[in-house]
Design a protein around this motif. Structure first.
Motif, PDB file in Angstrom:
ATOM      1  N   ASP A  68       0.824  -1.216   0.000  1.00 55.79           N
ATOM      2  CA  ASP A  68       0.000   0.000   0.000  1.00 55.79           C
ATOM      3  C   ASP A  68       0.856   1.262   0.000  1.00 55.79           C
ATOM      4  N   SER A  69       1.929   1.271   0.781  1.00 55.04           N
ATOM      5  CA  SER A  69       2.804   2.442   0.813  1.00 55.04           C
ATOM      6  C   SER A  69       3.499   2.650  -0.534  1.00 55.04           C
ATOM      7  N   GLN A  99       0.929   4.192  -2.919  1.00 56.88           N
ATOM      8  CA  GLN A  99       0.720   5.601  -2.618  1.00 56.88           C
ATOM      9  C   GLN A  99       1.871   6.459  -3.136  1.00 56.88           C
ATOM     10  N   GLU A 122       1.522   6.844  -6.850  1.00 60.12           N
ATOM     11  CA  GLU A 122       0.439   7.770  -7.172  1.00 60.12           C
ATOM     12  C   GLU A 122       0.912   9.216  -7.086  1.00 60.12           C
ATOM     13  N   LYS A 123       1.809   9.496  -6.163  1.00 64.18           N
ATOM     14  CA  LYS A 123       2.339  10.852  -6.039  1.00 64.18           C
ATOM     15  C   LYS A 123       3.326  11.194  -7.153  1.00 64.18           C
TER      16      LYS A 123
END
Length: 361
Positions: A85-86, A89, A92-93
């Motif tokens: 998950d990290s 994320q 995505e950034k």
């Protein structure tokens, strides 16, 4: 001569082995071939045993954390899920960064069209060989007038230029005695003039970027679309089309007593006169296109040829102008941009040929 003392000791036992070992060492000490054995002490009764096998590893014990095996598996699974998950994320950034932006978009778009076009050309060449018919060579000239003024500045580029000028003006501090710094108590020193104000202060009048031909829509003059390249385009039926005249580039059939570049120059002079002087940067054509003769075309035009190979030469306008008296009454000419040529070709021949002119010009 070599002796394995460890093997003798295990075979004979500790007592018998020691006696016989002493006897053998005494006998071997007199042998000149074995200098190493002669150095052994006869009174030695035991030899050290070397174990070459590695020590047996003990089984790893599970950590004493008070958790069962199932609980440890669940914790490891939760850790992997959190790590995944990290990572997502973080990706995505990074979408706004250049490394994560799509690459080769225009290249892939061109290749998706060109690969099919090249395969189609190979199929046509094979079909002409099967029918044992040659190709007629036609040479077309792309007469190009280069841009006269610089293109318009994009909004983001204008913002960058304004910010750069501001930092150059107020982003540095100089000693007061130099007189470079603007006085903070004088508002007139803090006014940055615009481009229009700078142009108005020049001792000469700047020519407009938009000409009268752009306003009136006149396409028979080179004094239009100064920010872009324009090309000499003819509306003619010289290519023998059944549908009548259509927009294309000046072209002519190659002759055996001239080079291809001379054919391109002849195509221009026969279409718009000899007053138009050109600069030819190369003797090699830029690209080639294929055209298969339709059976509905006149027999005297088709002959025994399968079709035409159209070679395109890029030449640049040097000086002179079009001689309108040399243009035939049923023909027409215009100086058009690439977008304008693509639109007119698309209306007459379809999107496929329009895309060819889009990539060629």
């Amino acid at each position: 001569m070599s002796v394995c003392f460890n093997h003798m000791r295990r075979t004979l036992g500790p007592s018998a082995g020691s006696k016989r070992l002493c006897m053998m060492t005494t006998a071997l000490s007199s042998n000149p071939i074995s200098p190493i054995v002669s150095s052994l002490d006869a009174s030695t009764t035991t030899l050290p045993i070397r174990h070459f096998a590695a020590a047996k590893k003990s089984k790893s014990k599970e950590p004493d954390d008070g958790l069962t095996h199932v609980q440890r598996k669940d914790a490891a699974k939760q850790k992997r899920t959190t790590t995944w998950d990290s990572k997502q994320q973080r990706l995505e950034k990074l979408k706004t960064r250049r490394d994560n932006s799509p690459k080769d978009v225009m290249k892939n778009k061109f290749r998706s069209w060109w690969d099919k076009e090249a395969m189609y050309h190979r199929v046509l060449c094979q079909a002409a060989k099967r029918e044992k018919k040659p190709w007629k060579i036609r040479v077309a000239a792309m007469v190009e007038r280069l841009p006269v003024v610089t293109p318009d500045v994009e909004p983001w580029e204008r913002e960058y230029i304004d910010l750069r000028d501001y930092l150059w003006t107020y982003g540095k501090e100089y000693p007061e005695e130099t007189g470079f710094m603007y006085a903070p108590d004088k508002p007139e020193d803090h006014v940055v003039p615009s481009d229009e104000e700078l142009l108005a202060g020049l001792p000469f009048k700047v020519a407009p970027r938009e000409t009268e031909a752009d306003v009136s829509g006149d396409v028979k003059t080179r004094d239009r679309q100064l920010k872009e390249r324009v090309y000499l385009t003819m509306k003619t039926d010289a290519e023998g089309t059944k549908s009548g005249p259509r927009w294309t580039l000046p072209s002519a059939i190659a002759q055996s007593d001239e080079t291809l570049l001379e054919t391109a120059q002849r195509a221009v002079s026969s279409s718009v006169g000899k007053d138009l002087v050109l600069w030819c940067p190369s003797n090699a054509p830029m690209t080639v296109n294929f055209r298969v003769y339709n059976k509905n075309l006149p027999e005297e035009f088709r002959g025994n040829y399968y079709g035409e190979k159209i070679l395109y030469y890029r030449v640049q306008y040097d000086h002179g102008d079009v001689d309108e008296s040399a243009v035939k009454a049923e023909e027409d000419y215009a100086w058009l941009t690439r977008e304008e040529i693509v639109d007119r070709v698309g209306e007459e021949r379809g999107k496929h040929q329009a895309k060819f002119f889009h990539y060629m010009l």
